[in-house]
Design a protein around this motif. Structure first.
Motif, PDB file in Angstrom:
ATOM      1  N   MET A  95      88.573  24.408 -12.687  1.00 42.91           N
ATOM      2  CA  MET A  95      87.305  23.761 -13.038  1.00 42.91           C
ATOM      3  C   MET A  95      86.134  24.502 -12.403  1.00 42.91           C
ATOM      4  N   VAL A  96      86.284  24.865 -11.134  1.00 37.46           N
ATOM      5  CA  VAL A  96      85.205  25.563 -10.429  1.00 37.46           C
ATOM      6  C   VAL A  96      84.964  26.929 -11.065  1.00 37.46           C
ATOM      7  N   ARG A  97      86.051  27.635 -11.408  1.00 38.24           N
ATOM      8  CA  ARG A  97      85.894  28.953 -12.035  1.00 38.24           C
ATOM      9  C   ARG A  97      85.148  28.862 -13.359  1.00 38.24           C
ATOM     10  N   THR A 151      91.141  10.557  -3.139  1.00 37.53           N
ATOM     11  CA  THR A 151      91.521  11.858  -3.697  1.00 37.53           C
ATOM     12  C   THR A 151      90.294  12.608  -4.189  1.00 37.53           C
ATOM     13  N   ILE A 152      89.396  11.903  -4.861  1.00 34.57           N
ATOM     14  CA  ILE A 152      88.177  12.545  -5.356  1.00 34.57           C
ATOM     15  C   ILE A 152      87.330  13.055  -4.192  1.00 34.57           C
ATOM     16  N   ASP A 153      87.232  12.259  -3.139  1.00 38.62           N
ATOM     17  CA  ASP A 153      86.457  12.696  -1.966  1.00 38.62           C
ATOM     18  C   ASP A 153      87.059  13.964  -1.358  1.00 38.62           C
ATOM     19  N   ALA A 154      88.388  13.975  -1.207  1.00 39.79           N
ATOM     20  CA  ALA A 154      89.048  15.133  -0.605  1.00 39.79           C
ATOM     21  C   ALA A 154      88.938  16.363  -1.498  1.00 39.79           C
ATOM     22  N   VAL A 155      89.096  16.161  -2.777  1.00 40.67           N
ATOM     23  CA  VAL A 155      89.067  17.281  -3.714  1.00 40.67           C
ATOM     24  C   VAL A 155      87.647  17.817  -3.879  1.00 40.67           C
ATOM     25  N   SER A 156      86.659  16.951  -3.791  1.00 37.62           N
ATOM     26  CA  SER A 156      85.272  17.409  -3.899  1.00 37.62           C
ATOM     27  C   SER A 156      84.954  18.434  -2.813  1.00 37.62           C
ATOM     28  N   GLU A 157      85.486  18.214  -1.628  1.00 37.01           N
ATOM     29  CA  GLU A 157      85.273  19.175  -0.545  1.00 37.01           C
ATOM     30  C   GLU A 157      85.972  20.505  -0.856  1.00 37.01           C
ATOM     31  N   VAL A 158      87.149  20.421  -1.459  1.00 37.27           N
ATOM     32  CA  VAL A 158      87.846  21.639  -1.878  1.00 37.27           C
ATOM     33  C   VAL A 158      87.010  22.396  -2.913  1.00 37.27           C
ATOM     34  N   MET A 159      86.409  21.660  -3.851  1.00 33.70           N
ATOM     35  CA  MET A 159      85.578  22.296  -4.873  1.00 33.70           C
ATOM     36  C   MET A 159      84.368  22.980  -4.251  1.00 33.70           C
ATOM     37  N   ARG A 160      83.745  22.323  -3.287  1.00 38.41           N
ATOM     38  CA  ARG A 160      82.574  22.925  -2.643  1.00 38.41           C
ATOM     39  C   ARG A 160      82.951  24.207  -1.904  1.00 38.41           C
ATOM     40  N   GLN A 161      84.102  24.193  -1.225  1.00 36.38           N
ATOM     41  CA  GLN A 161      84.554  25.374  -0.520  1.00 36.38           C
ATOM     42  C   GLN A 161      84.881  26.501  -1.497  1.00 36.38           C
ATOM     43  N   GLU A 162      85.554  26.159  -2.577  1.00 36.97           N
ATOM     44  CA  GLU A 162      85.888  27.172  -3.592  1.00 36.97           C
ATOM     45  C   GLU A 162      84.627  27.772  -4.201  1.00 36.97           C
ATOM     46  N   ARG A 164      81.712  28.024  -2.742  1.00 33.46           N
ATOM     47  CA  ARG A 164      81.095  28.906  -1.748  1.00 33.46           C
ATOM     48  C   ARG A 164      81.782  30.271  -1.722  1.00 33.46           C
ATOM     49  N   GLU A 165      83.101  30.279  -1.824  1.00 31.34           N
ATOM     50  CA  GLU A 165      83.839  31.537  -1.790  1.00 31.34           C
ATOM     51  C   GLU A 165      83.558  32.384  -3.029  1.00 31.34           C
ATOM     52  N   LEU A 166      83.495  31.720  -4.186  1.00 24.31           N
ATOM     53  CA  LEU A 166      83.220  32.460  -5.411  1.00 24.31           C
ATOM     54  C   LEU A 166      81.816  33.036  -5.423  1.00 24.31           C
ATOM     55  N   SER A 167      80.868  32.291  -4.846  1.00 20.19           N
ATOM     56  CA  SER A 167      79.473  32.736  -4.868  1.00 20.19           C
ATOM     57  C   SER A 167      79.244  33.975  -4.020  1.00 20.19           C
ATOM     58  N   GLN A 168      80.195  34.306  -3.155  1.00 19.73           N
ATOM     59  CA  GLN A 168      80.048  35.484  -2.319  1.00 19.73           C
ATOM     60  C   GLN A 168      80.392  36.772  -3.060  1.00 19.73           C
ATOM     61  N   GLY A 169      81.037  36.679  -4.218  1.00 15.16           N
ATOM     62  CA  GLY A 169      81.399  37.856  -4.995  1.00 15.16           C
ATOM     63  C   GLY A 169      80.587  37.948  -6.267  1.00 15.16           C
ATOM     64  N   THR A 170      81.048  38.784  -7.193  1.00 18.30           N
ATOM     65  CA  THR A 170      80.338  38.987  -8.457  1.00 18.30           C
ATOM     66  C   THR A 170      80.795  38.023  -9.543  1.00 18.30           C
ATOM     67  N   HIS A 171      81.902  37.305  -9.304  1.00 25.38           N
ATOM     68  CA  HIS A 171      82.453  36.453 -10.355  1.00 25.38           C
ATOM     69  C   HIS A 171      81.448  35.410 -10.813  1.00 25.38           C
ATOM     70  N   SER A 172      80.791  34.753  -9.864  1.00 23.66           N
ATOM     71  CA  SER A 172      79.856  33.688 -10.213  1.00 23.66           C
ATOM     72  C   SER A 172      78.717  34.213 -11.079  1.00 23.66           C
TER      73      SER A 172
END
Length: 408
Positions: A95-97, A151-162, A164-172
């Protein structure tokens, strides 16, 4: 996690445990209802236009159901921890990708409503004691809704972290640029070319490569087969999800799907959908939308084919929007022929494609003309109405059948 959780009575615990055992082995119709409620709900279409995301949502909802049920077998009525299973997290990362945010997780709340209705049916079948039933339903209602919230609360944090990681490269940046083009938004050609590292002038052929439980190496291997079949070494590649890839090739001719079928034999779990070669910026967009239409069609029909092109599949893509009605059309039009030898299907389909010229059919199929004539006569015997009465419908039904496979 809060401690103010009610402890169920022994009788209520037993009902919850037995119910959870049934939920841990859900019936097929339960799962169909669970997923259909999500897929057809208004406002959730962005998460389901792509078959890979659709499959991920199916797995995530099933994972939530099984996680909650397993927890209530071990500790009936206790608060259930958030679900962070590998299947669910992979769906979330996809979803994040695809640039979806936490709002996409609301589809799980729709799934919980269906699960709750089924859970009540289970409970009513396990006890007729009104007091126990009231206790079980009150406690498990809170349990299910709290579990999804956690589950939504926990997964939302995973999405935010993902994110952040994607935004550091060219993919985003590349994904954002491609998304703008596909949405038809005004985009500066020069700016887009700079961000993508790909020229947007000339011809473009779009391809979508995907599969269930495939690795990045398998996707890359399939991409190389597409390049070889198209006769080019240049491409724009975008990893759309963990198990799907988007390609654009600067070519003016699409490869033959027969050649791709042979080349993809080494990666049988992978599927490839092709658009038509189109020109310039708008062609970049249109070719991808055509490939996406073929991808959805192949996923809907569950075809065994490994490759499909828009030129060959455009009619089938239109006719198969409703799979149930498409199957009914095939059965009504072909009758007993639908379950006959696939050689008869191929012969009749080729006969219609060749303007009803038996000699050309014999040449195309490398067989004797008399054999073709005998096969055609057998087809006419099996059809509910003579071929001459409606050859167009018969041809359309045969093309549908060639993608979905023989009916039993």
């Amino acid at each position: 996690m809060k401690d103010d959780w009610e402890t169920p009575s022994p009788r209520a615990r037993e009902v919850i445990r037995k119910g959870a055992e049934q939920a841990l082995d859900p019936k097929a119709e339960w799962l169909d209802e669970l997923f259909d409620a999500v897929r057809h709900a208004s406002g959730t279409s962005p998460a389901h236009v792509d078959p890979v995301l659709e499959d991920g949502a199916r797995r995530a909802n099933l994972s939530n159901l099984l996680h909650w049920a397993a927890a209530n077998i071990q500790r009936p009525g206790a608060r259930v921890s958030a679900n962070l299973s590998p299947e669910l997290l992979e769906s979330v990362r996809d979803m994040v990708r695809r640039d979806l945010d936490e709002k996409a997780l609301d589809i799980w709340r729709l799934g919980q409503n269906v699960a709750w209705r089924r859970w009540m049916e289970i409970c009513f079948g396990l006890t007729s004691d009104a007091g126990v039933l009231h206790e079980v339903l009150a406690l498990t209602s809170r349990s299910i809704y709290t579990f999804i919230d956690d589950t939504i609360d926990a997964v939302s944090e995973v999405m935010r972290q993902e994110r952040r990681e994607l935004s550091q490269g060219t993919h985003s940046e590349r994904l954002t640029t491609v998304s703008l083009i596909l949405e038809g938004a005004p985009v500066s050609r020069s700016s887009a070319e700079s961000r993508l590292g790909y020229h947007l002038t000339g011809s473009h052929l779009a391809a979508i490569i995907w599969g269930n439980d495939v690795t990045g190496d398998q996707l890359e291997q399939a991409a190389e087969q597409v390049l070889a079949a198209a006769g080019t070494a240049r491409r724009l590649t975008l990893l759309a999800t963990g198990s799907s890839m988007w390609l654009w090739l600067p070519v003016s001719t699409a490869p033959r799907t027969e050649d791709l079928e042979a080349g993809l034999a080494a990666v049988p779990a992978v599927r490839v959908a092709l658009g038509r070669p189109r020109s310039d910026l708008d062609g970049f967009r249109q070719s991808h939308l055509e490939a996406a239409a073929v991808q959805r069609m192949m996923a809907r029909l569950g075809t065994s084919r490994r490759a499909g092109g828009y030129t060959d599949a455009q009619l089938v893509a239109l006719l198969s929007q409703d799979v149930g009605r498409a199957d009914e059309f095939v059965a009504d039009t072909l009758g007993e022929l639908a379950c006959a030898d696939p050689v008869l299907h191929l012969t009749l389909r080729t006969y219609l494609d060749q303007q009803c010229n038996a000699a050309r059919v014999a040449e195309r199929l490398y067989t004797h003309r008399n054999t073709v004539v005998r096969r055609l006569a057998r087809c006419d015997e099996l059809l509910p109405r003579p071929l001459a009465h409606d050859p167009v419908s018969v041809g359309a039904a045969l093309h549908l059948l060639s993608w979905s496979g023989p009916k039993e």
